[in-house]
Structures are given as structure tokens and as C-alpha cells.
Design a protein around this motif. Structure first.
Motif, PDB file in Angstrom:
ATOM      1  N   GLU A 191       0.795  -1.233   0.000  1.00  0.00           N
ATOM      2  CA  GLU A 191       0.000   0.000   0.000  1.00  0.00           C
ATOM      3  C   GLU A 191       0.828   1.283   0.000  1.00  0.00           C
ATOM      4  O   GLU A 191       0.279   2.366   0.108  1.00  0.00           O
ATOM      5  CB  GLU A 191      -0.916   0.010   1.231  1.00  0.00           C
TER       6      GLU A 191
ATOM      7  N   ALA B 278      -6.936  -7.129   5.187  1.00  0.00           N
ATOM      8  CA  ALA B 278      -7.853  -8.272   5.067  1.00  0.00           C
ATOM      9  C   ALA B 278      -7.114  -9.508   4.545  1.00  0.00           C
ATOM     10  O   ALA B 278      -7.330 -10.623   5.033  1.00  0.00           O
ATOM     11  CB  ALA B 278      -9.007  -7.912   4.136  1.00  0.00           C
ATOM     12  N   ALA B 279      -6.231  -9.306   3.571  1.00  0.00           N
ATOM     13  CA  ALA B 279      -5.531 -10.446   2.976  1.00  0.00           C
ATOM     14  C   ALA B 279      -4.569 -11.103   3.954  1.00  0.00           C
ATOM     15  O   ALA B 279      -4.415 -12.334   3.958  1.00  0.00           O
ATOM     16  CB  ALA B 279      -4.782  -9.997   1.722  1.00  0.00           C
TER      17      ALA B 279
ATOM     18  N   MET C 121      -7.705   2.534   0.420  1.00  0.00           N
ATOM     19  CA  MET C 121      -8.282   1.326  -0.173  1.00  0.00           C
ATOM     20  C   MET C 121      -7.255   0.194  -0.192  1.00  0.00           C
ATOM     21  O   MET C 121      -7.572  -0.960   0.129  1.00  0.00           O
ATOM     22  CB  MET C 121      -8.741   1.626  -1.599  1.00  0.00           C
ATOM     23  N   LEU C 122      -6.019   0.515  -0.558  1.00  0.00           N
ATOM     24  CA  LEU C 122      -4.971  -0.504  -0.617  1.00  0.00           C
ATOM     25  C   LEU C 122      -4.699  -1.087   0.765  1.00  0.00           C
ATOM     26  O   LEU C 122      -4.491  -2.301   0.924  1.00  0.00           O
ATOM     27  CB  LEU C 122      -3.697   0.088  -1.201  1.00  0.00           C
TER      28      LEU C 122
ATOM     29  N   GLN D  92      -6.848  -1.332   3.281  1.00  0.00           N
ATOM     30  CA  GLN D  92      -7.968  -2.198   3.658  1.00  0.00           C
ATOM     31  C   GLN D  92      -7.812  -3.581   3.038  1.00  0.00           C
ATOM     32  O   GLN D  92      -7.983  -4.611   3.706  1.00  0.00           O
ATOM     33  CB  GLN D  92      -9.284  -1.558   3.210  1.00  0.00           C
ATOM     34  N   ARG D  93      -7.487  -3.610   1.757  1.00  0.00           N
ATOM     35  CA  ARG D  93      -7.290  -4.897   1.079  1.00  0.00           C
ATOM     36  C   ARG D  93      -6.133  -5.673   1.706  1.00  0.00           C
ATOM     37  O   ARG D  93      -6.225  -6.887   1.928  1.00  0.00           O
ATOM     38  CB  ARG D  93      -6.990  -4.664  -0.398  1.00  0.00           C
ATOM     39  N   MET D  94      -5.048  -4.960   1.987  1.00  0.00           N
ATOM     40  CA  MET D  94      -3.841  -5.610   2.496  1.00  0.00           C
ATOM     41  C   MET D  94      -4.084  -6.209   3.878  1.00  0.00           C
ATOM     42  O   MET D  94      -3.698  -7.354   4.149  1.00  0.00           O
ATOM     43  CB  MET D  94      -2.706  -4.586   2.537  1.00  0.00           C
TER      44      MET D  94
ATOM     45  N   ALA E 261      -2.300  -6.213  -1.464  1.00  0.00           N
ATOM     46  CA  ALA E 261      -3.159  -5.037  -1.619  1.00  0.00           C
ATOM     47  C   ALA E 261      -3.902  -5.024  -2.944  1.00  0.00           C
ATOM     48  O   ALA E 261      -4.737  -4.146  -3.177  1.00  0.00           O
ATOM     49  CB  ALA E 261      -2.328  -3.761  -1.488  1.00  0.00           C
TER      50      ALA E 261
ATOM     51  N   GLU F 222      -6.546  -6.229  -5.936  1.00  0.00           N
ATOM     52  CA  GLU F 222      -7.926  -6.722  -5.920  1.00  0.00           C
ATOM     53  C   GLU F 222      -7.936  -8.238  -6.015  1.00  0.00           C
ATOM     54  O   GLU F 222      -8.726  -8.907  -5.355  1.00  0.00           O
ATOM     55  CB  GLU F 222      -8.707  -6.096  -7.076  1.00  0.00           C
ATOM     56  N   GLN F 223      -7.044  -8.783  -6.852  1.00  0.00           N
ATOM     57  CA  GLN F 223      -6.813 -10.226  -6.921  1.00  0.00           C
ATOM     58  C   GLN F 223      -5.390 -10.449  -6.408  1.00  0.00           C
ATOM     59  O   GLN F 223      -4.429 -10.347  -7.173  1.00  0.00           O
ATOM     60  CB  GLN F 223      -6.968 -10.736  -8.355  1.00  0.00           C
ATOM     61  N   PRO F 224      -5.208 -10.754  -5.120  1.00  0.00           N
ATOM     62  CA  PRO F 224      -3.878 -10.707  -4.518  1.00  0.00           C
ATOM     63  C   PRO F 224      -2.891 -11.752  -5.001  1.00  0.00           C
ATOM     64  O   PRO F 224      -1.681 -11.527  -4.949  1.00  0.00           O
ATOM     65  CB  PRO F 224      -4.149 -10.875  -3.023  1.00  0.00           C
TER      66      PRO F 224
END
Length: 332
Positions: A10, A79-80, A72-73, A75-77, A41, A43-45
Motif C-alpha cells: 500500500e 484483510a488479505a 483502499m490498498l 484495507q485490502r492488504m 493489496a 484486488e486479486q492478490p
């Protein structure tokens, strides 16, 4: 080994990290490892479940990613890395190779999460990364260890109507270099001649502009690689200069007297030890004043690993191929 390579992330160095990650993953695959490449981060990690060997290069854009995308990055990171298929892939790996640069990848966040999950990884632990990442804390540790660092002032424009006395005193002595106190890849580094030209936001580190030559030294465990000189065409080694071909000359081994090379390597090892890097790796950056005296600017916990980055350049100067270097970092 089953290796999961983490890249992207991110930070403002996201694009550099993706380039590093692909290069590292392909090198490891070429040496017989089973490699998965993951950008936590994205969308498809999962970028590749099984990375093929090869020399294809992922270019680095001329500008870092937009700061507006960082939330946004993150949040994705988060969660992953804290659940789901990505965390399971990391748990299945014999070792995670962290090819992240900047942000959560270099400030200790990712390392802390992996430590809590009991997942082995490359590079230093979260505590070492956290200190090295913050330039003010890093220089304080180095100074206490007797390693020369520039005079500096930490300054947050949001907390001051005008620059503090220390900043004005530095400006009275000539130009200063202003940089974010916690960022990498020379993002937002600038040379400033007056108080009016100072940035208006962010926590900043202000230090005198040193007019001499610039060098960097990589350390792996107790071993130093040859000194690299960074011959600039710009006033400072900023993001564009660092990652665009032809912007700078990187000379390795540096064309300097033996006593200066030994001095720089000794300082790099002492900095590495003072910050607690131990058997892992780091890269210390130096700039000389007009008299030729070197000062340590910072120590990088996860320096760039694109094939043209400074650590691979230094390794090549020692006769170490890129693939051999990556293998060594995997087990350092």
C-alpha cells in the motif's frame, strides 16, 4: 523450498515493490524453488500460484502511486494478511520472502503480523524495521553508537505557524534537504533554499544539504558488499532519478581511495549492528560534505531488489549474480 513472495502493498513504493517481487520470484523459481507471488493489496492478490523462471522485467513508472488510493490498498492488504486464502498460502510456505518496500511492508506492520502467526520470513523483525523506518529514530540510534549523521530537525508544519528556530538556523547556513520522516525511495525529497519553499504538510526531517559525493553500502550479516557511488545529475537522489534508466550513474566498486571505502564499509556494518539487523541484510546510505567527510543519512531494512537496484548492483561488483544474491537473502 515452498516460497511465498510478498510484493506490491500500500505504500508510495508499491510499483517498485511489484517489480522487485517479480524479479525475486523468477530468480527463485530458476533455482528450483516452488514460488507463489502475492500482492496483498491487489484486488486479486495472488499474482501467480507458480512462478515460471525467466528474465522478464516489470518496469517502474516515472511517478509513485496516488496517495488517494492508499486507504483502499490498506484495507485490502489488512484483510488479505489476517485471514482467508492469502494467509493460508503464507502458512503453507516454508518461508515468506518480503519484497515489500515502504509503508506497512518496511515499518514493521507486516513483520508483526507474520510473527504473531508464527510464519518465518526474510529480513529483520518488526522492532528493527520500525526503528530503521523512522529517519529521526534511526539517526538517533546511529548517533548514540558514534556513527556520524547530519544535524537535523524534525518539523510538522501542522503544529507550527512558522518553522521552528532549529530549521531557521539550518537555513541560515545554506540550502537544506527536506524529506518525509517516514517514507522511502526518495519520495518527496527536495532541496530547499528558503523558509517559504518548505512543504506545508506531513512530518518532515530537515537537514543541511551536503555538497559532496553520495555512496551506499549493503550489508548481509557481517559481510559488506562493495561500495556503490551514486553519481547524480540532479541535486538530490529523488524517486525519478532512482528508478528511471540513465538518470544517474551507479559506479561499483566506487572509484575512491581504499581508506574511504574501508571507512564507509565499517560505518555500514556498525549501523547494521547498532540497529539490530544481526544475520539479516540492510543498506546504508551516505553523503559527504564538501570536505569529503561521510555522514549516514539512513539505513534501509528492505532495499529495492529490481535487477537494477543498488543492492544487486553492489552484488554484481562482488561477482555475485542476481539469482545467487536472492538465494542468499532467502536464507540470511
Amino acid at each position: 523450498m515452498r516460497v511465498a513472495v510478498l510484493c506490491g502493498g500500500e505504500s508510495s513504493e508499491r510499483d517498485v515493490s511489484r517489480s522487485s517481487g517479480w524479479a525475486v520470484a523468477r530468480a527463485l523459481a530458476g533455482r528450483g524453488h516452488d514460488v507463489a507471488l502475492i500482492d496483498p493489496a491487489a484486488e486479486q492478490p495472488v499474482l501467480a500460484d507458480h512462478v515460471p523462471a525467466g528474465d522478464a522485467v516489470v518496469p517502474v513508472p516515472t511517478e509513485p502511486p496516488a496517495a488517494a488510493d492508499r486507504g483502499m490498498l490498506r484495507q485490502r492488504m489488512y484483510a488479505a494478511l489476517t485471514g482467508g486464502p492469502v494467509l493460508e498460502q503464507l502458512r503453507r510456505a516454508d518461508r515468506v520472502f518480503i519484497a515489500l518496500h515502504g509503508g506497512w511492508g518496511e515499518d514493521g506492520h507486516v513483520q508483526a503480523l507474520l510473527e504473531l502467526a508464527g510464519i518465518p520470513f526474510t529480513g529483520a523483525g518488526h522492532d528493527v524495521c520500525a526503528v530503521a523506518w523512522h529517519k529521526g529514530r534511526c539517526q538517533a540510534v546511529l548517533e548514540a553508537a558514534g556513527i556520524p549523521v547530519p544535524a537535523r530537525v524534525l518539523y510538522n508544519p501542522a503544529e507550527h505557524r512558522e518553522p521552528p528556530v532549529g530549521v531557521k538556523q539550518l537555513l541560515a547556513g545554506g540550502p537544506v534537504v527536506v524529506k518525509p520522516v517516514a517514507d522511502g525511495s526518495s519520495v518527496a525529497v527536495r532541496k530547499v533554499d528558503s523558509a517559504d519553499a518548505l512543504p506545508s504538510e506531513g512530518e518532515l526531517l530537515v537537514e543541511p544539504f551536503l555538497g559532496g559525493r553520495e555512496f551506499t553500502v549493503a550489508v548481509i550479516g557481517a559481510t559488506t558488499l562493495p561500495v556503490v557511488e551514486i553519481e547524480l545529475t540532479t541535486a538530490v537522489f529523488d524517486y525519478a532519478a532512482k528508478y528511471q534508466p540513465g538518470a544517474v550513474r551507479e559506479i561499483c566498486p566506487a572509484d575512491i581511495p581504499g581508506h574511504l571505502a574501508e571507512r564507509l564499509q565499517d560505518l555500514a556494518v556498525r549501523a547494521h549492528q547498532a540497529l539490530g539487523f544481526g544475520t539479516t541484510y540492510s543498506r546504508a546510505d551516505f553523503r559527504c560534505d564538501d570536505a569529503g567527510t561521510p555522514y549516514c543519512l539512513e539505513v534501509n531494512a528492505l532495499p529495492g531488489l529490481t535487477r537494477g537496484s543498488l543492492v544487486p548492483v553492489a552484488a554484481a561488483g562482488a561477482g555475485i549474480t542476481y539469482d545467487e544474491l536472492v538465494e542468499r537473502l532467502l536464507t540470511a
